[in-house]
Design a protein around this motif. Sequence first.
Motif, PDB file in Angstrom:
ATOM      1  N   ARG A 314      -4.662   0.379  -4.671  1.00 41.85           N
ATOM      2  CA  ARG A 314      -3.342   0.548  -5.275  1.00 41.85           C
ATOM      3  C   ARG A 314      -3.028  -0.590  -6.251  1.00 41.85           C
ATOM      4  NH1 ARG A 314      -2.212   2.224   0.074  1.00 41.85           N
ATOM      5  NH2 ARG A 314      -1.430   0.141   0.619  1.00 41.85           N
ATOM      6  N   ARG A 317      -5.113  -0.158  -9.439  1.00 48.21           N
ATOM      7  CA  ARG A 317      -4.579   0.951 -10.228  1.00 48.21           C
ATOM      8  C   ARG A 317      -3.331   0.515 -10.992  1.00 48.21           C
ATOM      9  NH1 ARG A 317      -6.128   5.295 -12.959  1.00 48.21           N
ATOM     10  NH2 ARG A 317      -7.341   6.744 -11.726  1.00 48.21           N
ATOM     11  N   ALA A 318      -2.496  -0.274 -10.338  1.00 49.06           N
ATOM     12  CA  ALA A 318      -1.281  -0.757 -10.985  1.00 49.06           C
ATOM     13  C   ALA A 318      -1.597  -1.664 -12.177  1.00 49.06           C
ATOM     14  CB  ALA A 318      -0.416  -1.507  -9.976  1.00 49.06           C
ATOM     15  N   GLU A 319      -2.781  -2.267 -12.168  1.00 45.95           N
ATOM     16  CA  GLU A 319      -3.216  -3.105 -13.293  1.00 45.95           C
ATOM     17  C   GLU A 319      -3.790  -2.282 -14.436  1.00 45.95           C
ATOM     18  OE1 GLU A 319      -6.059  -5.652 -11.469  1.00 45.95           O
ATOM     19  OE2 GLU A 319      -4.565  -6.865 -10.425  1.00 45.95           O
ATOM     20  N   ALA A 365      -2.570   7.243  -7.732  1.00 44.24           N
ATOM     21  CA  ALA A 365      -1.485   7.030  -6.775  1.00 44.24           C
ATOM     22  C   ALA A 365      -0.893   8.368  -6.328  1.00 44.24           C
ATOM     23  CB  ALA A 365      -0.417   6.163  -7.398  1.00 44.24           C
TER      24      ALA A 365
END
Length: 365
Positions: A314, A317-319, A365
Motif C-alpha cells: 500500500r 502504491r501511494a508513491e 488499492a
Amino acid sequence: MTRLLIAAGGGGDAITAAMVHTALHGRRAPALVLTYAWERLVVDPVPGPRGIADFTALDRLAPHLALVTAHTAPKAPAGSLLPRLAGGLWPALGLLDPYDGTVGLTRQIQAAAHWCGADRVDLVDVGGDIVARGDEPTLRSPLGDALVLAACAATNLSTSVYVAGPGLDNEVPRSVLAPRLGAPAFALAPEDTEDALPVLDWHPSEAGAMLVAAARGVRGACGTRDAPAAVVLDDSSPLVYRLAVEDALRLSPLAQALALCPSLDAAEKVSQAVCGFSEIARERRRAALLPPPAAPRPPREPDVVLDRYLAFERARRAEGLAYVTTRRITEDLVLTPTEADALYASLATGSPTRRVAPLWRLAPA
C-alpha cells in the motif's frame, strides 16, 4: 570459435552479456564471459572485488585465465554468487582479477581471446555508467567499468561496447546518457531472456531484473532498493546501443586516466582524482558500520509476514509505483530465506497476477 564477451561490472552485467550474446548469435553459440567477482556487501561482506586468490577450485586454463564453475567456492569470509551463476548461465564464466590494474586485466583479456580463438571482444554494460564522465551527481560505481574499458582499448583487439537499458541501474539518468549513445543497435526480445529468467529468481541484480522485465513487455514505474527515485520502464528500456571502443573511451575521462595503471590501489587514487571518490573506500566505510551478524531467529508466521507485505504494498502504491524488485521486498521487510520463500510462494499462488517475472506487480488499492 568461442565468442568472447566481457561484463563491465558485476553479476548483473554478466547476465546481460549472456542476453546480448543470445540476441546477436543465438542461445547455444559457444561463448566465454569474463566478469568481476565484485558484489554488494549483502552478498560479500569483504569490501572491493575478489581476485583469483580468493577462490578455491577455479579451472586454470592458462596462466592468466581462470574459469569459475559450479564447483568453485569463495574463501571465507568472502562471499560470491559467481559459482551459482556459472551453473545457471549458458556461457562459460571467466574471472576478471583487477588487482594488477589495467595492465593485469589487459593480459587476462588477451589470454582469453587466445583461448577462445577470437579476434574481437564484446564489452557489455547494463545501465550505461561505462560512458560516465565522472562528475554526474548520481554516479556510484564507475571504477570496474572504466578499468575494463581501458584494458580493452589496450589489447588492440577489435572491441564493441554494448550499453543495454540506459539508466536501469539508477545511476546516470537515461536523459543524460542519450546524447552520448546515438541510435540504438537493437532491442532485446522476450526470447533473448529465457536463460536469464530463472537465474533472476535468486540473483539480486535489480538492473538485470528490470532489463529482462522490459524485454518481456513490462511497462511502468519500478521501485528498487536504496535508490532515490523509481525507474520507469518504457519502450526505450530494452534497447541496446553499440559504440566503438575508441568512442566509449573518449567519453570516459576515468578510463583514459587508467591507461597502464599497474594496480587496484593506484586505480583507486586515479578514481579519487578524476571523480572525487573511490567506491572501494565507500564500501570500506559501509562495511565498518555493519552490525555483527544477528543470531538466527525463528521465522515469523506466514500471516504476519503477509500483513507486513500488504502494508508495504500500500505504501509503495501511494508513491506511484507499479512494480518492485524481489530484492526491494526482501530487504525492506528484512525477510529470512524461509520467510521469503513462503511469502513469494503465497503471492504467486494466491494472486497470480502479482508475479510478473522477474518483478512483482503491486496490487491496486
